[in-house]
Design an enzyme around this catalytic site. Structure first.
Site: not given
Length: 279
Positions: A84, A86, A185
């Site tokens: 998806e 964002l 990270d």
């Protein structure tokens, strides 16, 4: 488009409206935006094993988060991953980010590591599980990366030995603890502020001390008191500055390995900060 991607999109009932549009930030994988009749998606093209690992990591993070937004994996096939999209809102909500990371880090396991190795940037990241977090930090993080930098001439022998000495000091001051699920990270570029709230992307997931994520955020970004109030709720570890110096050492070594000598001074500062606590 690639036939494997065409087949994956068809399986997902997504009908492309145009060509793939490259997105910035894809230093390792090729990252694209794709408009479809059903809405916009993000498409990644990379080594199939790396993409399987990323898809599993995103699902694991999503399963542990109700506050932070994690991109939904829509489909995976061969060397293509569809997720998806964002949308960034531009409004920072550091308090919500702190609440979300606190929730994420509350997901704990007994062993430090992960059930497969992954990478931090392009650097291989060994994750074979260990019971003791101090041993994991020494044997899976500081010594392998310190040695890699030393072998390439990016560290002199004296600085490498100072790093090794600190790695062997951990049991003398750092308590062992159950291992939190961490992003791995979490520099500022892997945090997005969306209309639905803060989001985290591009994980290098494993289980370890939760300060791994906080130290990365303070090293390559900025946090304010609202974040720390939400995250620690008045219960910050008394030795946070020492932990911060420790857990910034690994990403600094990684940047030294990836980007060269400009990061050596940062490595030396972190080592000197740790040494100061022994004086």
């Amino acid at each position: 488009m690639d036939s494997a991607l065409d087949a994956l999109l068809e399986t997902l009932d997504l009908t492309p409206k145009g060509a793939l549009t490259p997105l910035g930030g894809g230093d390792i994988a090729a990252v694209y935006q794709l408009d479809t009749e059903q809405g916009r998606v993000v498409v990644k093209h990379d080594d199939a094993q790396r993409l399987r690992g990323e898809a599993e990591a995103l699902r694991a993070l999503k399963g542990a988060c109700s506050i932070l937004i994690v991109p939904q994996v829509l489909g995976l096939s061969e060397s293509w991953l569809v997720m998806e999209t964002l949308e960034a809102s531009g409004r920072r909500d550091n308090a919500r980010l702190g609440e979300g990371l606190k929730e994420l880090h509350a997901s704990v396991g007994q062993q430090h590591g992960w059930h497969w190795d992954n990478a931090c940037g392009s650097t291989p990241q060994p994750n074979a599980p260990l019971d003791d977090g101090r041993v994991f930090q020494r044997e899976r993080r500081l010594l392998p990366l310190g040695d890699a930098c030393y072998q390439r001439g990016l560290l002199d022998k004296k600085l490498y030995e100072r790093i090794a000495r600190q790695a062997h000091e951990l049991e003398n001051w750092l308590p062992d603890r159950p291992a939190s699920l961490v992003h791995g990270d979490l520099w500022s570029g892997n945090v997005m502020f969306t209309p639905r709230g803060p989001a985290i992307i591009d994980p290098a997931i494993y289980r370890h001390y939760p300060e791994v994520d906080i130290a990365m955020l303070t090293l390559f970004g900025s946090l304010d008191e609202r974040f720390f109030e939400a995250y620690w709720n008045g219960d910050a570890p008394a030795d946070w500055p020492r932990r911060e110096a420790l857990f910034q050492l690994y990403p600094l070594l990684n940047h030294l390995l990836l980007f060269g000598a400009s990061y050596r001074s940062g490595v030396e500062r972190s080592v000197a900060a740790l040494e100061a606590y022994q004086g």
